[in-house]
Design a protein around this motif. Structure first.
Motif, mmCIF file in Angstrom:
data_model
loop_
_atom_site.group_PDB
_atom_site.id
_atom_site.type_symbol
_atom_site.label_atom_id
_atom_site.label_comp_id
_atom_site.label_asym_id
_atom_site.label_seq_id
_atom_site.Cartn_x
_atom_site.Cartn_y
_atom_site.Cartn_z
ATOM 1 N N ARG A 73 2.398 0.487 3.379
ATOM 2 C CA ARG A 73 1.442 0.251 2.291
ATOM 3 C C ARG A 73 0.229 -0.569 2.743
ATOM 4 O O ARG A 73 -0.873 -0.344 2.275
ATOM 5 N N GLU B 31 -4.486 5.500 -2.778
ATOM 6 C CA GLU B 31 -3.913 5.076 -4.044
ATOM 7 C C GLU B 31 -2.736 4.118 -3.835
ATOM 8 O O GLU B 31 -2.469 3.253 -4.660
ATOM 9 N N GLU B 32 -2.014 4.317 -2.737
ATOM 10 C CA GLU B 32 -0.810 3.525 -2.521
ATOM 11 C C GLU B 32 -1.062 2.261 -1.705
ATOM 12 O O GLU B 32 -0.141 1.500 -1.428
ATOM 13 N N MET C 94 -1.762 -1.382 -0.525
ATOM 14 C CA MET C 94 -1.462 -2.682 -1.131
ATOM 15 C C MET C 94 -2.277 -3.766 -0.439
ATOM 16 O O MET C 94 -2.407 -3.731 0.775
ATOM 17 N N SER D 270 -2.946 -3.475 -4.435
ATOM 18 C CA SER D 270 -3.677 -2.507 -5.240
ATOM 19 C C SER D 270 -4.669 -3.241 -6.133
ATOM 20 O O SER D 270 -4.761 -4.459 -6.115
#
Ligand code: HEC
Length: 501
Positions: A298, A306-307, A309, A311
């Motif tokens: 991530r 989108e994934e 981190m 986010s």
């Protein structure tokens, strides 16, 4: 039977409204039961659910402002009714109260949806939900009681309606405060609270701000003012790589969404044990295996993935921090492996800076200070609210009252005075030894006094002196020579023999 003051029952009274009343009561009970059931049967347990539920839940922060405004205005509208011209305003209060109650129910249901579906958890969230639902019920009750009041007359108002309305306002304030704590952090209101208010509320003093360890390591120079003292510190051998290097980075970047109150993705990162438990999609960290470690995947995705981190456009981990996490996972993701296993030395413990008080606490000398002020018609003003910051000798309102005798009278307060504003006073060389006895002095202003080099020499021993203003005095080079070696001392000597070309 027109009643201009308070519109009451439906226009026609003929059919006994038993049935509709029963229906209302049944509906009301269903609503009450339903609202109470939400937090009880489906509490916020940190599991994320349907995205549609989350979508609607996110309208909670929008909708919740309606009940706040509507309920707050009701008591004002009722009060307006006390005046002839406000009667019509009060007749609308019932309508506003009803709107307020309905919006409270809407905000509660949406709030519950947000908490239940959005992966929230923890005491604060659940308490907030309970308070929100109770608030809804109490506002609905207030609507009901207001109807009773308008139908049955004044006797019931003081007994039932008013206390219920006030209770609703109190609940609303507290619920809103809890909501604020949830979004902005529990200490949001406290953080910049003035000390007297904090004392009055019995709140503890704020904890000193912690520096992120990684940042402290790179520029660990202590502040220069005051005396730096080495704190005991933890024995370097016991510092683990995880706690010294990994946790602070996660704390700053990830824990805001992965904690006991907000368990995004079912993953908590506030402790080592929770982190290793993993989240909804399994282990976040697989010791020794970078490819299998969801957490590593991530944080190394492209930032617009989108994934990726963290986010939500939050500030990502630095490259250095990412590299440390990589190292840590590869080496087995241990909680206790010491820094030395990674070829690193412990971050030196942040030095404790002991700021020396400028002067003794002046509060215990209040009587002497007051007596001196009265005797000379001059002022001794605290520098700040900190009682050890010393006093300013202020003479500007009546410089002529300040004489050598006034200075001599300061003997008992000598070490409290840090700033002597003596411009245009009647002090002379003879008063300088008394001034020199005030050894906490930082600043002295002797502008346009009769002081000469002879008197100024007496001030040589003032080691804390930072500023000496001799503008327009009789001082010459000889007087200034005693301060030649004092690079920390600023001397102003315009319009003196010393400044002559
Ligand atoms: C702004 C909130 C937010 C921040 C900050 C944040 N996350 Fe997340 N995280 C989420 C959400 C929402 C999910 C669930 C949706 C998803 O899987 O993308 C999630 C899911 C995850 C998952 C997957 C959990 C699972 O088992 O499905 C991992 C791993 C993760 N985050 C790691 C991190 C790391 C590491 C950081 C810090 C660098 C971080 N997160 C910061 C919101 C956040």
């Amino acid at each position: 039977m027109p009643s201009p003051e308070l519109p009451s029952r439906p226009l026609s009274d003929d059919p006994p409204p038993q049935n509709s009343r029963l229906l209302a009561v049944v509906l009301w009970l269903i609503l009450v039961g339903g609202l109470a059931a939400l937090p009880m049967v489906w509490p916020a347990d940190g599991v994320e659910r349907s995205t549609l539920a989350q979508f609607f839940g996110r309208f909670h922060p929008l909708v919740l402002h309606f009940p706040i405004a509507l309920l707050a205005i009701v008591p004002l509208m009722e009060l307006a009714g006390l005046f002839e011209r406000g009667r019509s305003i009060r007749s609308a209060a019932g309508f506003v109260l009803t709107l307020g109650a309905i919006s409270t129910v809407a905000a509660s249901v949406l709030g519950w949806l947000l908490a239940w579906a959005g992966g929230y958890a923890g005491d604060l969230v659940n308490q907030h939900m309970w308070f929100g639902c109770t608030l809804s019920l109490v506002s609905l009750l207030a609507v009901l009681l207001r109807r009773v009041w308008t139908n049955r007359g004044w006797w019931s108002v003081g007994v039932f309606y008013l206390p219920t309305l006030l209770a609703a306002l109190g609940l609303m304030t507290w619920t809103a405060h809890q909501g604020g704590q949830l979004t902005h952090g529990e200490k949001f209101l406290e953080e910049h609270m003035p000390a007297p208010v904090r004392d009055w509320l019995g709140l503890p003093a704020p904890a000193p701000k912690k520096k992120p360890v990684a940042a402290a390591a790179s520029h660990a120079t202590p502040s220069v003012s005051g005396t730096a003292v080495e704190s005991g510190g933890t024995a370097p051998a016991e510092l683990s790589f995880f706690h010294d290097r990994i946790m602070p980075a996660l704390d700053r970047t990830c824990v805001s969404c992965h904690n006991p109150n907000k368990i995004k993705g079912g993953l908590r990162m506030d402790t080592y044990a929770e982190l290793m438990k993993g989240g909804e999609s399994g282990a976040a960290v697989v010791p020794g295996n970078l490819e299998e470690s969801e957490l590593y995947r991530r944080i190394t995705l492209p930032h617009d993935d989108e994934e990726f981190m963290p986010s939500g456009g939050k500030k990502p981990l630095s490259e250095e921090e990412t590299r440390l996490i990589e190292q840590w996972i590869k080496a087995g993701a241990s909680e206790t492996a010491p820094l030395s296993a990674f070829g690193l030395k412990a971050t030196p413990p942040a030095p404790v800076v002991v700021v020396k008080p400028t002067a003794p606490d002046h509060r215990s000398h209040a009587a002497v200070i007051h007596a001196w002020e009265k005797a000379w018609g001059l002022r001794l003003v605290p520098v700040s609210q900190v009682p050890t910051d010393g006093l300013i000798l202020r003479t500007a309102s009546a410089p002529s009252r300040c004489t050598n005798e006034a200075l001599a009278g300061l003997a008992a307060l000598a070490d409290l005075v840090v700033d002597a504003e003596l411009a245009r006073t009647r002090v002379t060389d003879a008063g300088m030894p008394a001034l020199a006895a005030c050894h906490s002095l930082r600043r002295i202003d002797l502008t346009q006094t009769a002081v000469t080099s002879k008197g100024v020499k007496a001030l040589e021993g003032l080691k804390s002196l930072e500023q000496l203003n001799l503008t327009g005095t009789g001082v010459d080079e000889a007087g200034l020579s005693v301060f030649r070696s004092r690079s920390d001392l600023r001397i102003y000597a315009a319009h003196t023999a010393a400044s002559a070309p």
